[in-house]
Motif scaffolding. Sequence first.
Motif, mmCIF file in Angstrom:
data_model
loop_
_atom_site.group_PDB
_atom_site.id
_atom_site.type_symbol
_atom_site.label_atom_id
_atom_site.label_comp_id
_atom_site.label_asym_id
_atom_site.label_seq_id
_atom_site.Cartn_x
_atom_site.Cartn_y
_atom_site.Cartn_z
ATOM 1 N N THR A 50 -7.482 -0.095 9.300
ATOM 2 C CA THR A 50 -7.265 -1.629 8.145
ATOM 3 C C THR A 50 -7.958 -1.231 6.554
ATOM 4 O O THR A 50 -8.614 -0.544 6.510
ATOM 5 C CB THR A 50 -7.973 -2.353 8.820
ATOM 6 N N ARG A 51 -6.633 -1.215 5.820
ATOM 7 C CA ARG A 51 -7.070 -0.319 4.390
ATOM 8 C C ARG A 51 -7.786 -1.879 3.807
ATOM 9 O O ARG A 51 -6.413 -2.717 3.719
ATOM 10 C CB ARG A 51 -5.805 0.031 3.225
ATOM 11 N N GLY A 52 -8.264 -1.716 3.017
ATOM 12 C CA GLY A 52 -8.769 -2.965 3.055
ATOM 13 C C GLY A 52 -9.695 -4.211 3.403
ATOM 14 O O GLY A 52 -9.857 -3.313 4.468
ATOM 15 N N THR A 53 -9.665 -5.605 4.037
ATOM 16 C CA THR A 53 -9.710 -6.558 4.367
ATOM 17 C C THR A 53 -8.932 -7.096 5.046
ATOM 18 O O THR A 53 -8.985 -7.872 4.133
ATOM 19 C CB THR A 53 -11.048 -6.813 3.665
ATOM 20 N N TRP A 106 1.124 -1.141 -0.079
ATOM 21 C CA TRP A 106 -0.181 -0.306 -0.082
ATOM 22 C C TRP A 106 1.044 1.271 -0.091
ATOM 23 O O TRP A 106 0.600 2.200 -0.644
ATOM 24 C CB TRP A 106 -0.898 -0.063 0.946
ATOM 25 N N ALA A 107 1.706 1.457 0.933
ATOM 26 C CA ALA A 107 2.844 2.491 1.381
ATOM 27 C C ALA A 107 3.527 2.408 0.014
ATOM 28 O O ALA A 107 3.536 3.825 -0.900
ATOM 29 C CB ALA A 107 3.775 2.358 2.045
ATOM 30 N N ASP A 144 -5.884 -7.963 1.870
ATOM 31 C CA ASP A 144 -6.021 -7.239 0.923
ATOM 32 C C ASP A 144 -6.011 -6.100 0.978
ATOM 33 O O ASP A 144 -6.444 -5.467 2.019
ATOM 34 C CB ASP A 144 -7.167 -8.045 0.077
ATOM 35 N N ASN A 145 -5.921 -4.942 -0.374
ATOM 36 C CA ASN A 145 -5.704 -3.709 -0.261
ATOM 37 C C ASN A 145 -7.041 -3.471 -1.054
ATOM 38 O O ASN A 145 -6.599 -1.739 -1.191
ATOM 39 C CB ASN A 145 -4.754 -3.494 -0.670
ATOM 40 N N GLY A 146 -8.282 -4.003 -0.883
ATOM 41 C CA GLY A 146 -9.604 -3.648 -1.112
ATOM 42 C C GLY A 146 -10.210 -2.455 -1.119
ATOM 43 O O GLY A 146 -9.343 -1.513 -0.027
#
Length: 283
Positions: free
Chosen positions: A268-271, A49-50, A180-182
């Motif tokens: 928390t990004r995504g799940t 993500w970063a 995940d980053n969804g």
Amino acid sequence: MELNLIGDKPLATAAMLNLVGPEVLVIDAREIGFVCPLDLAGVLAIAHWASAVAIPVIFRLPREPNTASYFQRMDVLRRMPLHTQIVGRIAPEKRVDLPHRLLEVSPLTRATVDDLAEKVGYLITAFYPPDVGPALTKACNELLDNAVEHGESDEGAFIAAQTYTGATTKQPRLELAVCDNGIGVLQHLRQNPAHQHLNSDVYALEEALKDGVTGTSDTRGHGLGDLIDGGGKYGTIRFHIRSGTGEITVTAGDQPRTVSRRPRPDQTRGTWAWLSHELPQHP
């Protein structure tokens, strides 16, 4: 910004991403203890993500040599974003393939999901008795399918799994994590007009555990509910799901199902979804 990994299973317990600080992500694992699949998949999800938003990543290896080697053995270092700065001593790798015991952290996409599902199935079949394996395989495949269908993004999704004999832990068990980053559970469910009233991450997670709930117009079955009930018939299953500022843990087994919910001070990004399953104790 920093992510300090201290003690046992830090991402499954107390570790939180501190967004205060310069525009560089420092993942500090120097004081980490016991590492679980969630730690592996979560570290990579945060790092990617970063990197996707042009934030440089620094990863500080554990001081304990065996733990540092475990991060290497489970492919965390190899899967880090390009140009990640690795700080610490990396020992020469002596790899023994153990497909019946572990699944190294791996990118999960529509292109890889079938191969990864096959590997997870082999790991479970090698670990569980024939009457138990199919239910646990189905539970794990539900997590893979959810991440691919609802959580795929340019920032990636990652899976890791391992079985434990109980020699160094209390009980033989399976642990599997998918991070995940969804778009996250709340935003996904709000795509369905039936769930546009949702305005809380915790409430959205509760809805996602109900039969037939989806962010699409499709008619669905039990989904995550089946995952929990299926695993609970053959031991104790603990299912955790985290998204946005919410987190829920569900435990099922011999005793009635219990649910604990809490808001989180971080985001928390995504799940992130992970399960642990323990075989029943025998006298």
